[in-house]
Design an enzyme around this catalytic site. Structure first.
Site, PDB file in Angstrom:
ATOM      1  N   GLY A 100       0.828  -1.208   0.000  1.00 10.34           N
ATOM      2  CA  GLY A 100       0.000   0.000   0.000  1.00 10.34           C
ATOM      3  C   GLY A 100       0.860   1.254   0.000  1.00 10.34           C
ATOM      4  N   ILE A 122      -0.406   6.820   4.007  1.00 14.93           N
ATOM      5  CA  ILE A 122       0.562   6.443   5.047  1.00 14.93           C
ATOM      6  C   ILE A 122       1.687   5.604   4.446  1.00 14.93           C
ATOM      7  CG2 ILE A 122       0.822   5.064   7.152  1.00 14.93           C
ATOM      8  CD1 ILE A 122      -2.080   5.945   7.892  1.00 14.93           C
ATOM      9  N   ASP A 164      -1.192  -7.093  -6.375  1.00 17.93           N
ATOM     10  CA  ASP A 164      -2.419  -7.222  -5.593  1.00 17.93           C
ATOM     11  C   ASP A 164      -2.102  -8.133  -4.410  1.00 17.93           C
ATOM     12  OD1 ASP A 164      -4.855  -7.729  -4.457  1.00 17.93           O
ATOM     13  OD2 ASP A 164      -5.851  -8.347  -6.314  1.00 17.93           O
ATOM     14  N   ASN A 168       0.945  -2.600   5.255  1.00 15.74           N
ATOM     15  CA  ASN A 168       0.168  -1.377   5.462  1.00 15.74           C
ATOM     16  C   ASN A 168      -1.085  -1.286   4.590  1.00 15.74           C
ATOM     17  OD1 ASN A 168      -0.030   1.725   6.011  1.00 15.74           O
ATOM     18  ND2 ASN A 168       0.179   1.526   3.780  1.00 15.74           N
ATOM     19  N   TYR A 217     -14.168  -3.274   9.478  1.00 14.46           N
ATOM     20  CA  TYR A 217     -12.841  -2.668   9.648  1.00 14.46           C
ATOM     21  C   TYR A 217     -12.322  -2.901  11.066  1.00 14.46           C
ATOM     22  CZ  TYR A 217      -9.237   0.991   9.553  1.00 14.46           C
ATOM     23  OH  TYR A 217      -8.050   1.678   9.608  1.00 14.46           O
ATOM     24  N   LYS A 231      -8.901  -4.819  12.282  1.00 18.42           N
ATOM     25  CA  LYS A 231      -7.784  -4.139  12.958  1.00 18.42           C
ATOM     26  C   LYS A 231      -7.544  -4.716  14.354  1.00 18.42           C
ATOM     27  CE  LYS A 231      -6.542  -1.526   9.569  1.00 18.42           C
ATOM     28  NZ  LYS A 231      -5.211  -1.651   8.944  1.00 18.42           N
ATOM     29  N   ILE A 269      -5.839  10.101  10.301  1.00 20.51           N
ATOM     30  CA  ILE A 269      -4.696  10.623   9.545  1.00 20.51           C
ATOM     31  C   ILE A 269      -5.194  11.144   8.196  1.00 20.51           C
ATOM     32  CG2 ILE A 269      -2.409  10.057   8.612  1.00 20.51           C
ATOM     33  CD1 ILE A 269      -2.663   9.685  11.710  1.00 20.51           C
TER      34      ILE A 269
HETATM   35  N1  LIG Z   1      -6.015   7.223   7.250  1.00 21.72           N
HETATM   36  C1  LIG Z   1      -6.313   6.936   8.504  1.00 21.72           C
HETATM   37  O1  LIG Z   1      -6.909   7.745   9.253  1.00 21.72           O
HETATM   38  C2  LIG Z   1      -5.914   5.599   9.070  1.00 21.72           C
HETATM   39  C3  LIG Z   1      -6.054   5.407  10.452  1.00 21.72           C
HETATM   40  C4  LIG Z   1      -5.697   4.176  11.002  1.00 21.72           C
HETATM   41  C5  LIG Z   1      -5.199   3.175  10.196  1.00 21.72           C
HETATM   42  N2  LIG Z   1      -5.089   3.389   8.850  1.00 21.72           N
HETATM   43  C6  LIG Z   1      -4.571   2.292   8.047  1.00 21.72           C
HETATM   44  O2  LIG Z   1      -3.449   2.750   7.327  1.00 21.72           O
HETATM   45  C7  LIG Z   1      -3.288   1.958   6.140  1.00 21.72           C
HETATM   46  C8  LIG Z   1      -3.118   2.869   4.950  1.00 21.72           C
HETATM   47  O3  LIG Z   1      -4.276   3.665   4.808  1.00 21.72           O
HETATM   48  P1  LIG Z   1      -4.284   5.076   4.064  1.00 21.72           P
HETATM   49  O4  LIG Z   1      -5.187   5.954   4.849  1.00 21.72           O
HETATM   50  O5  LIG Z   1      -2.904   5.495   3.756  1.00 21.72           O
HETATM   51  O6  LIG Z   1      -5.089   4.655   2.744  1.00 21.72           O
HETATM   52  P2  LIG Z   1      -4.861   4.987   1.184  1.00 21.72           P
HETATM   53  O7  LIG Z   1      -6.138   4.583   0.539  1.00 21.72           O
HETATM   54  O8  LIG Z   1      -4.348   6.373   1.020  1.00 21.72           O
HETATM   55  O9  LIG Z   1      -3.708   3.984   0.784  1.00 21.72           O
HETATM   56  C9  LIG Z   1      -3.921   2.595   0.733  1.00 21.72           C
HETATM   57  C10 LIG Z   1      -3.059   2.009  -0.366  1.00 21.72           C
HETATM   58  O10 LIG Z   1      -3.299   0.599  -0.397  1.00 21.72           O
HETATM   59  C11 LIG Z   1      -3.334   0.193  -1.753  1.00 21.72           C
HETATM   60  N3  LIG Z   1      -4.083  -1.054  -1.913  1.00 21.72           N
HETATM   61  C12 LIG Z   1      -5.421  -1.235  -1.738  1.00 21.72           C
HETATM   62  N4  LIG Z   1      -5.748  -2.500  -2.039  1.00 21.72           N
HETATM   63  C13 LIG Z   1      -4.606  -3.132  -2.387  1.00 21.72           C
HETATM   64  C14 LIG Z   1      -4.288  -4.447  -2.828  1.00 21.72           C
HETATM   65  N5  LIG Z   1      -5.250  -5.396  -2.948  1.00 21.72           N
HETATM   66  N6  LIG Z   1      -3.004  -4.741  -3.128  1.00 21.72           N
HETATM   67  C15 LIG Z   1      -2.035  -3.801  -3.028  1.00 21.72           C
HETATM   68  N7  LIG Z   1      -2.273  -2.535  -2.632  1.00 21.72           N
HETATM   69  C16 LIG Z   1      -3.541  -2.207  -2.321  1.00 21.72           C
HETATM   70  C17 LIG Z   1      -4.016   1.349  -2.456  1.00 21.72           C
HETATM   71  O11 LIG Z   1      -3.796   1.329  -3.867  1.00 21.72           O
HETATM   72  C18 LIG Z   1      -3.380   2.546  -1.757  1.00 21.72           C
HETATM   73  O12 LIG Z   1      -2.195   2.971  -2.409  1.00 21.72           O
HETATM   74  C19 LIG Z   1      -4.533   1.056   6.077  1.00 21.72           C
HETATM   75  O13 LIG Z   1      -4.201  -0.213   6.609  1.00 21.72           O
HETATM   76  C20 LIG Z   1      -5.503   1.759   6.992  1.00 21.72           C
HETATM   77  O14 LIG Z   1      -6.454   0.890   7.524  1.00 21.72           O
HETATM   78  C21 LIG Z   1      -5.442   4.577   8.276  1.00 21.72           C
END
Ligand SMILES: NC(=O)c1ccc[n+]([C@@H]2O[C@H](COP(=O)([O-])OP(=O)(O)OC[C@H]3O[C@@H](n4cnc5c(N)ncnc54)[C@H](O)[C@@H]3O)[C@@H](O)[C@H]2O)c1
Length: 250
Positions: free
Chosen positions: A14, A19, A46, A69, A135, A139, A168
């Protein structure tokens, strides 16, 4: 002492956005050779597809650092959490997290080298934020992976930890960040008075992956501006105002 990952290879799932992108940039800034596994990376990976995941691991050296991630969230109340929503969330946030860890640890062990694995969990590993039952279940499950993997992999010098971000600013949360009435009330419960930036999570994850965390495994590190430390937060209208996207004392 600086964090220096020269000569070490790192993988970030990801890592094309949010993040994960900040993690990849921070690892690279510390000298690591970084590979991104993402649907939007080139080549596309994927992580929910075992064949795609295995091919991506096989294309590079055994990693020293892996950040698991990739994740997603569907906002649905319980009655609208269909089997499809449930299965998609489990497939990415939990099953792919396990399979990535399994593949990463297998390669680290085969290469006979120590390693560090960091998973992205959430404050939702602990609380039951509404409309996020799938979700939240994933988690919470990530913590089970962290604890068990830390236990089994410690003897091989492989450390396994998690960062637990609060809210975030990424595309996943853009709707909330762009709606002031929502964040005004949400941030009221956060001692730092604001949401977090991806780089603030990335620095915590990089610390956990570094030699500075050499005796830390099975740990979870909240990166949430203090949100989980309190029940109601410190921000009252009588003494504070919401200005420039954050709570500030008058
Ligand atoms: N943003 C927040 O507030 C927050 C808070 C707590 C935890 N998180 C966790 O942080 C992590 C990243 O989230 P984010 O907010 O940066 O999201 P985001 O959507 O900006 O990034 C997620 C990335 O994962 C990739 N992805 C999705 N499905 C995929 C797959 N099957 N194979 C490969 N890549 C794949 C997407 O293309 C994307 O680049 C996640 O696990 C999310 O649950 C986010």
């Amino acid at each position: 002492m600086q964090i220096d990952f020269s000569g070490r290879s790192a993988i970030v799932t990801g890592g094309a956005n949010g993040i994960g992108r900040a993690m990849a940039q921070t690892l690279a800034a510390c000298g690591a050779q970084v590979t991104i596994f993402d649907l939007e990376s080139t080549p596309s990976v994927d992580v929910t597809d075992r064949t795609s995941l295995e091919a991506a691991f096989a294309a590079g050296p055994a990693p020293d650092i892996v950040m698991i991630n990739a994740g997603t969230a569907f906002i649905r109340p319980i009655p609208e959490t269909t089997r499809e929503v449930w299965d998609k969330t489990i497939a990415l946030n939990l099953t792919a997290a396990f399979e990535t860890l399994q593949a990463a640890a297998g390669r680290m062990r085969a290469a006979g080298k120590p390693g560090a694995i960091v998973l992205t969990a959430s404050t939702n590993s602990y609380d039951g934020e509404e409309n996020l039952i799938a979700y939240n279940a994933t988690k919470a499950g990530v913590l089970g992976i962290v604890h068990t993997a830390a236990n089994e992999l410690g003897p091989y010098g492989i450390r396994v930890n998690a960062v637990n971000p609060g809210l975030i600013r990424t595309r996943l949360t853009a709707d909330s960040f762009n709606t002031e009435p929502i964040i005004k009330e949400y941030f009221r419960a956060i001692p730092m008075g604001r949401g977090g930036e991806p780089e603030e999570v990335a620095k915590a994850a990089v610390f956990l992956a570094s030699d500075w965390a050499s005796y830390i495994t099975g740990a979870t590190l909240l990166v949430d501006g203090g949100q989980m430390a309190c029940k109601f937060g410190p921000w009252r209208d009588s003494e504070a105002e919401f200005r420039d996207g954050r709570w500030q004392r008058r």
